[in-house]
Design an enzyme around this catalytic site. Structure first.
Site, PDB file in Angstrom:
ATOM      1  CG  ASP A  29     -13.680  25.510   2.769  1.00 24.17           C
ATOM      2  OD1 ASP A  29     -14.928  25.435   2.719  1.00 24.17           O
ATOM      3  OD2 ASP A  29     -12.959  24.499   2.816  1.00 24.17           O
ATOM      4  CE1 TYR A  98     -16.412  27.602  10.977  1.00 21.38           C
ATOM      5  CE2 TYR A  98     -14.979  26.809  12.733  1.00 21.38           C
ATOM      6  CZ  TYR A  98     -15.152  27.278  11.441  1.00 21.38           C
ATOM      7  OH  TYR A  98     -14.073  27.418  10.624  1.00 21.38           O
ATOM      8  NE  ARG A 166     -10.294  25.964   9.315  1.00 20.20           N
ATOM      9  CZ  ARG A 166      -9.374  25.885   8.378  1.00 20.20           C
ATOM     10  NH1 ARG A 166      -8.600  24.794   8.297  1.00 20.20           N
ATOM     11  NH2 ARG A 166      -9.199  26.860   7.504  1.00 20.20           N
ATOM     12  N   GLY A 253      -5.693  30.502   1.799  1.00 14.86           N
ATOM     13  CA  GLY A 253      -5.651  29.231   1.077  1.00 14.86           C
ATOM     14  C   GLY A 253      -6.750  29.104   0.045  1.00 14.86           C
ATOM     15  CG  ASP A 254     -10.601  29.554   1.402  1.00 19.99           C
ATOM     16  OD1 ASP A 254     -10.178  28.407   1.650  1.00 19.99           O
ATOM     17  OD2 ASP A 254     -11.230  30.241   2.224  1.00 19.99           O
TER      18      ASP A 254
END
Length: 307
Positions: A29, A98, A166, A253-254
């Protein structure tokens, strides 16, 4: 020109295509925000740790090619970067998996080089970090990080915090709530989404933010297209144009954060900066992956001379 530090983690990015094959890139991000800031003309350094493997070297060189400063990137011998896999549904919403528990970025604030990084933070005018940044370091690392932010702020830096939350990055919500509270109390600019806050605090976004009324500049991104900008004693709703051809919402969003911070550094008002954020994010979601082709970057009529 404003000097910006973006702090966090970049990982190897695998995107599952419709034919079940994988394409490889990189993303994270705060790195995504740093790349978009650099493309907009900002002077931005990325602060993180990588390994000394081929993938880390590829990322390092790619950041430099994008114009992101790498002088504060630490290289830890024998370590490998984290990895994540993106799966995207038919309406462009994404699911992340992840593999990052031993990633070198997690040790940024508990290694012998940490004091030099903390000293460097005092040289920046703006420091950007996120909820994902906070999830990396553990209790001791976060305490060191917050102490470094306090020193930087005392030296004149402004802090911009993005609420990316997250759940899988946190051992439990109580720890995350405390960390977010510490960040929000320090923030000069808070870029929050109602979805993040409601998920974390298990209440409305307005109730979650009630203890943090002293934030000088707050952008609350709503689930419907648009955001509420609260600054200078006023609250303004800034509408986002709907995007009909969404391909992938990764880094929406980033990229919003990048355009918002860039426009503000260039003299835009908070509502004007929010419109810039919507403009860039509305382009990014039309392309797969976190970083769109450079040729696809939209033009901005205003704030071209970010300072």
């Amino acid at each position: 020109m404003t000097r910006v530090a973006s702090i966090g983690e970049c990982m190897v990015e695998l995107v599952e295509r419709s034919d079940r094959l994988l394409s490889r890139g990189f993303g994270g991000d705060t790195l995504n925000t740093a790349v978009y800031l650099a493309r907009l003309g900002a002077r931005v350094d990325y602060i993180t740790a990588l390994g000394d493997d081929n993938w880390s070297e590829e990322m390092f060189c790619a950041w430099r090619a994008e114009g992101v400063g790498t002088d504060r990137v630490l290289r830890l011998p024998g370590r490998l970067p984290g990895l994540y896999l993106i799966q995207t549904d038919t309406v462009g919403e994404r699911c992340f998996s992840y593999w990052r528990d031993s990633a070198p970025a997690r040790d940024l604030f508990r290694i012998p080089q940490t004091p030099a990084i903390l000293d460097a933070l005092t040289s920046y005018e703006l420091i950007y970090f996120s909820g994902i940044t906070l999830s990396l370091y553990g209790e001791d690392g976060r305490a060191t990080f917050f102490a470094g932010l306090d020193r930087a702020k005392a030296s004149g830096a402004r802090l911009a915090f993005d609420s990316n939350f997250r759940p899988r990055g946190w051992p439990d919500r109580d720890i995350a709530r405390r960390a977010f509270g510490e960040a929000l109390r320090r923030a000069d600019i808070a870029l929050c989404s109602s979805e993040d806050l409601e998920m974390l605090f298990e209440t409305s976004a307005q109730d979650a933010l009630a203890p943090f009324q002293t934030i000088p500049e707050l952008v609350l991104k709503e689930q419907m297209p648009g955001c509420q900008v609260i600054a200078n004693g006023s609250s303004v709703h800034v509408r986002a144009e709907p995007v009909a051809d969404v391909v992938d919402t990764t880094a929406a969003g980033d990229s919003f954060a990048a355009a918002y911070l860039w426009a503000r550094a260039g003299g835009a008002t908070p509502p004007e900066a929010a419109r810039a954020g919507h403009h860039l994010a509305g382009t990014v979601v039309r392309y797969p992956g976190a970083i769109i082709p450079r040729a696809a970057m939209p033009a901005f009529e205003r704030w071209q001379r970010a300072t």
